[in-house]
Scaffold this active site. Sequence first.
Site, mmCIF file in Angstrom:
data_model
loop_
_atom_site.group_PDB
_atom_site.id
_atom_site.type_symbol
_atom_site.label_atom_id
_atom_site.label_comp_id
_atom_site.label_asym_id
_atom_site.label_seq_id
_atom_site.Cartn_x
_atom_site.Cartn_y
_atom_site.Cartn_z
ATOM 1 N NE ARG A 46 10.873 8.893 -10.695
ATOM 2 C CZ ARG A 46 10.240 9.807 -9.963
ATOM 3 N NH1 ARG A 46 10.877 10.445 -9.004
ATOM 4 N NH2 ARG A 46 8.975 10.081 -10.210
ATOM 5 C CE LYS A 207 -4.483 15.711 0.497
ATOM 6 N NZ LYS A 207 -3.646 16.827 0.060
ATOM 7 N N GLY A 360 3.640 7.049 -8.518
ATOM 8 C CA GLY A 360 3.410 7.375 -7.117
ATOM 9 C C GLY A 360 3.327 6.127 -6.256
ATOM 10 N N GLY A 383 2.761 12.720 -10.813
ATOM 11 C CA GLY A 383 2.069 13.960 -11.193
ATOM 12 C C GLY A 383 1.982 14.131 -12.697
HETATM 13 P P1 ADP Z 1 -0.708 7.657 -5.482
HETATM 14 O O1 ADP Z 1 0.626 8.161 -4.983
HETATM 15 O O2 ADP Z 1 -0.583 6.283 -6.091
HETATM 16 O O3 ADP Z 1 -1.373 8.642 -6.372
HETATM 17 P P2 ADP Z 1 -2.034 8.609 -3.084
HETATM 18 O O4 ADP Z 1 -0.807 9.367 -2.702
HETATM 19 O O5 ADP Z 1 -3.226 9.382 -3.511
HETATM 20 O O6 ADP Z 1 -1.675 7.488 -4.190
HETATM 21 O O7 ADP Z 1 -2.496 7.731 -1.824
HETATM 22 C C1 ADP Z 1 -1.665 6.797 -1.202
HETATM 23 C C2 ADP Z 1 -1.934 6.718 0.274
HETATM 24 O O8 ADP Z 1 -3.311 6.508 0.541
HETATM 25 C C3 ADP Z 1 -1.212 5.573 0.913
HETATM 26 O O9 ADP Z 1 -0.273 6.085 1.825
HETATM 27 C C4 ADP Z 1 -2.300 4.780 1.650
HETATM 28 O O10 ADP Z 1 -1.913 4.380 2.956
HETATM 29 C C5 ADP Z 1 -3.411 5.783 1.747
HETATM 30 N N1 ADP Z 1 -4.716 5.118 1.859
HETATM 31 C C6 ADP Z 1 -5.338 4.371 0.950
HETATM 32 N N2 ADP Z 1 -6.518 3.914 1.414
HETATM 33 C C7 ADP Z 1 -6.647 4.401 2.666
HETATM 34 C C8 ADP Z 1 -7.667 4.308 3.657
HETATM 35 N N3 ADP Z 1 -8.782 3.607 3.442
HETATM 36 N N4 ADP Z 1 -7.469 4.971 4.814
HETATM 37 C C9 ADP Z 1 -6.349 5.688 5.029
HETATM 38 N N5 ADP Z 1 -5.358 5.803 4.128
HETATM 39 C C10 ADP Z 1 -5.503 5.182 2.966
HETATM 40 MG MG MG Z 2 1.189 9.523 -3.380
#
Ligand code: ADP
Ligand code: MG
Length: 403
Positions: A46, A207, A360, A383
Amino acid sequence: MPGVFTKQTVRDITGEVSGLPVLVRADLNAPLKSEEGRVVVADDARIAASVPTLRLLLEAGAKPIVCSHLGRPKDRDPELSLAPVGARLSELLGVPVKLAPGLVGPEVEAAAQGLNQGEVLLLENSRYEPGETANDPALAEQLGALADYYVNDAFGAAHRAHATTEGVTHHVNRAVAGLLLEREVATLRGIIEAPEHPLVVVLGGAKVSDKVAVIDSFLKVADAILIGGAMAFSFYTAQGHSVGNSLVEEAGVASAAKALEDAQSSGCELVLPTDLMLGREFSAATETRELDGVDVPDGWMGLDIGPATAADYAERVKRAATVFWNGPMGAFELAPFAGGTRTVAQAMADADGVTVVGGGDSAAAIAQFGLTDDVTHLSTGGGAALELVEGKELPGVEALQDV
Ligand code: ADP
Ligand code: MG
């Protein structure tokens, strides 16, 4: 492909700022680590992304006064001082970066007045001031008094109406966008407004509820949405599959059901994994097995997409003209469950189309695999990137002057 950017930018003010202070809101919210008893920057992506705008201003003879938040400090937590960030910024820019003791106040004003051409003044962590997140008008006014010109280059904070991103714009003569902010907004808006087809969207992570609005938005414009990560288990639950001990966000099941229904009347294919990598528990040392199918047996949890799904997603990514990716395909932090995310990341890197990663944990995964330079655009804002592809306006962008 970039969408139209309708705000004035730093290029519009370079001819008038020689010798003058310019207040720059950058996103210097870099992860820190402790090394030999000292706090240092753990990842300078960043900070590096903020350099082009600052360099342009320095070349124009301006005196940049830079502000940023760092973490979420309670009170004036010295662990979250911008001092280590200032040191790294100075190395990257090759000019002295002086740290002011606060964001506003008499000492900051004196430091601003004493600033010379060829130097940068860095104001201390904006979140040391409670008025920052409250968008306090009095704080914004004090900030605005530091300069007639304001440049917002902090894409990662542009979805927040804070004193340094929004309030301050009402107290300066010119409020314009920095080069990073411009590139981020044009690229991400371009994906929604004028994508080259086929547009393939890869969505994963933990989520569904974080990403329902993103799914809604892409069902209208994308050709396919490929689902992975823990999110898939909310979809399987909605379809009546057994999920074993997999991470299921209960609140997301209804959203998943609705997305499946909406997909049927849309021109967009909503694709779920057809095989999985299972583990006994969320641990790198756990027993693992592949599952050809998606009904997870008792005593197991799905922690990654399986190899057939990964190969299918990779093919679709390579054939796409535009790819947007947000959220890892599995628990990529654990080596046995990084395969799906790695295969998709490699396909992004190999693809001929425009490839955009939404920030993220997905950005962290791309960096972990050493593929940062092989994608078209790696967003610095998680975000903010999601809000843009949801079609929302960002307060920090809207507050800037139109062209
Ligand atoms: P981003 O930051 O890219 O938007 P998220 O914060 O929504 O992504 O999700 C990232 C997290 O999801 C990671 O820490 C990863 O370990 C977890 N994750 C992904 N797939 C699984 C799974 N099948 N079971 C448990 N955790 C998971
Ligand atoms: Mg995340």
